[in-house]
Scaffold this motif. Structure first.
Motif, PDB file in Angstrom:
ATOM      1  N   THR A 107      11.944 -20.345  54.398  1.00 59.14           N
ATOM      2  CA  THR A 107      13.367 -20.656  54.378  1.00 59.14           C
ATOM      3  C   THR A 107      13.571 -22.010  55.032  1.00 59.14           C
ATOM      4  O   THR A 107      13.096 -22.242  56.144  1.00 59.14           O
ATOM      5  N   PHE A 108      14.276 -22.907  54.346  1.00 61.86           N
ATOM      6  CA  PHE A 108      14.438 -24.272  54.813  1.00 61.86           C
ATOM      7  C   PHE A 108      15.803 -24.510  55.441  1.00 61.86           C
ATOM      8  O   PHE A 108      16.797 -23.846  55.105  1.00 61.86           O
ATOM      9  N   GLY A 109      15.839 -25.462  56.348  1.00 67.77           N
ATOM     10  CA  GLY A 109      17.099 -25.969  56.846  1.00 67.77           C
ATOM     11  C   GLY A 109      17.726 -26.901  55.822  1.00 67.77           C
ATOM     12  O   GLY A 109      17.149 -27.154  54.761  1.00 67.77           O
ATOM     13  N   THR A 110      18.897 -27.421  56.147  1.00 65.47           N
ATOM     14  CA  THR A 110      19.633 -28.254  55.190  1.00 65.47           C
ATOM     15  C   THR A 110      19.145 -29.694  55.154  1.00 65.47           C
ATOM     16  O   THR A 110      19.590 -30.477  54.334  1.00 65.47           O
ATOM     17  N   GLY A 111      18.245 -30.050  56.048  1.00 62.09           N
ATOM     18  CA  GLY A 111      17.641 -31.376  56.002  1.00 62.09           C
ATOM     19  C   GLY A 111      18.354 -32.403  56.854  1.00 62.09           C
ATOM     20  O   GLY A 111      19.559 -32.312  57.102  1.00 62.09           O
ATOM     21  N   GLU A 143      13.746 -37.912  54.161  1.00 56.22           N
ATOM     22  CA  GLU A 143      14.483 -36.715  54.545  1.00 56.22           C
ATOM     23  C   GLU A 143      13.493 -35.716  55.141  1.00 56.22           C
ATOM     24  O   GLU A 143      12.392 -35.543  54.614  1.00 56.22           O
ATOM     25  N   TYR A 150       8.645 -30.479  57.185  1.00 54.97           N
ATOM     26  CA  TYR A 150       8.247 -31.151  55.952  1.00 54.97           C
ATOM     27  C   TYR A 150       9.008 -32.470  55.835  1.00 54.97           C
ATOM     28  O   TYR A 150      10.130 -32.604  56.331  1.00 54.97           O
ATOM     29  N   HIS A 173      22.942 -28.543  51.030  1.00 54.16           N
ATOM     30  CA  HIS A 173      22.370 -27.185  51.080  1.00 54.16           C
ATOM     31  C   HIS A 173      20.879 -27.192  51.368  1.00 54.16           C
ATOM     32  O   HIS A 173      20.297 -26.132  51.591  1.00 54.16           O
ATOM     33  N   GLY A 174      20.267 -28.327  51.348  1.00 53.45           N
ATOM     34  CA  GLY A 174      18.824 -28.359  51.534  1.00 53.45           C
ATOM     35  C   GLY A 174      18.123 -27.683  50.377  1.00 53.45           C
ATOM     36  O   GLY A 174      18.562 -27.767  49.227  1.00 53.45           O
ATOM     37  N   PHE A 184      12.769 -31.808  56.685  1.00 54.22           N
ATOM     38  CA  PHE A 184      13.203 -30.413  56.609  1.00 54.22           C
ATOM     39  C   PHE A 184      12.414 -29.556  57.584  1.00 54.22           C
ATOM     40  O   PHE A 184      11.183 -29.611  57.628  1.00 54.22           O
ATOM     41  N   PHE A 194       4.016 -28.682  47.275  1.00 52.97           N
ATOM     42  CA  PHE A 194       5.153 -28.818  46.383  1.00 52.97           C
ATOM     43  C   PHE A 194       4.841 -29.706  45.190  1.00 52.97           C
ATOM     44  O   PHE A 194       4.086 -30.670  45.301  1.00 52.97           O
ATOM     45  N   GLN A 250      10.257 -35.500  52.947  1.00 53.12           N
ATOM     46  CA  GLN A 250      10.445 -35.808  51.530  1.00 53.12           C
ATOM     47  C   GLN A 250      10.810 -37.275  51.379  1.00 53.12           C
ATOM     48  O   GLN A 250      11.869 -37.704  51.828  1.00 53.12           O
ATOM     49  N   PHE A 302       7.635 -24.870  60.482  1.00 53.94           N
ATOM     50  CA  PHE A 302       7.057 -26.024  59.799  1.00 53.94           C
ATOM     51  C   PHE A 302       8.075 -27.174  59.776  1.00 53.94           C
ATOM     52  O   PHE A 302       9.281 -26.948  59.796  1.00 53.94           O
ATOM     53  N   LEU A 357       8.001 -32.311  48.596  1.00 53.43           N
ATOM     54  CA  LEU A 357       7.884 -32.198  50.046  1.00 53.43           C
ATOM     55  C   LEU A 357       6.425 -32.212  50.472  1.00 53.43           C
ATOM     56  O   LEU A 357       5.559 -31.676  49.790  1.00 53.43           O
TER      57      LEU A 357
END
Lengths: 116, 114
Positions: free
Chosen positions: A105-109, A88, A36, B41-42, A90, B105, A38, A34, A44
């Motif tokens: 589980t997300f990446g750091t953006g 931002e 997302y 850290h996201g 993700f 969200f 923000q 996915f 998100l």
């Protein structure tokens, strides 16, 4: 556990230029992926999602992403950046837990800045 | 109103105090999640729930407690707040599993621990 890596915490592009945001996943089997977005002070919002039906996925606001198994990548692109794209972004992967449930589980953006 | 709502939007608390962040969704989604968002850290998963009375730990569960007695509510409690728990907290819900399900969200709760 599966994970995603986003290369570049900040990306700046000029208005009208190509947007390319990178995401690589770690998985031995095709995962659910996915993107997302923000916007400032908001939650998100889903841009697009990978389904096994097609490797090129089109999302909202002119964004698309291509699933490349050979490169374990799911990069996000947009042909022509608009000022409203500043946000931002993700990348996320859906992961099965030991209990057979899924979790995201997300990446750091990657923060995208558009230069006028 | 339909959707997923978090309360409060902003909270300042003192070290050592207990604080509860609320999350409510009106769709009867099975899955609910709590994430914290920190610079560099996201989003990191704290806890999630697959259904009422079913919860599981995520990546960073220490110092947090959750419960889910009703499908629509998923409160997150910091038992004894620490400064390292200063963060923006997001609640999310999704109807089920698989490639065709989307997570929705809330607007987030900005928590400051002083």
């Amino acid at each position: 556990a599966q994970s995603v890596t986003q290369l570049g915490s900040h990306v700046s592009v000029s208005e009208g230029a190509l947007v390319l945001l990178r995401c690589n996943y770690s998985s031995s089997v095709p995962p659910y992926l996915f993107w997302y977005v923000q916007y400032p002070n908001q939650g998100l919002q889903l841009l697009l999602k990978y389904t096994s039906a097609a490797t090129l996925v089109k999302g909202i606001n002119g964004f698309e992403a291509e699933f490349k198994k050979s490169e374990t990548s799911f990069h996000l692109t947009k042909p022509s950046a608009h000022m409203s794209d500043a946000a931002e972004y993700f990348c996320a992967v859906s992961d099965l837990t030991n209990f057979g449930n899924e979790k995201l589980t997300f990446g750091t953006g990657t923060r995208l800045t558009i230069i006028p | 109103d339909a959707g997923i709502t978090q309360s409060p939007r902003y909270k300042i608390t003192e070290t050592g105090r207990q604080v509860t962040l609320m999350c409510h969704q009106t769709w009867s989604h099975s899955y609910m999640f709590w994430y914290r968002q920190d610079l560099g850290h996201g989003l990191r998963l704290i806890y999630y729930s697959a259904a009422a009375d079913i919860t599981d730990k995520g990546e960073v569960p220490d110092g947090y407690v959750v419960s889910r007695s009703k499908t629509e509510n998923f409160p997150l409690t910091l038992e004894s707040a620490t400064r390292s728990q200063t963060s923006v907290y997001f609640c999310a819900s999704r109807p089920g599993q698989g490639e065709n399900t989307e997570a929705f969200f809330g607007q987030g709760t900005r928590l400051t621990v002083v």
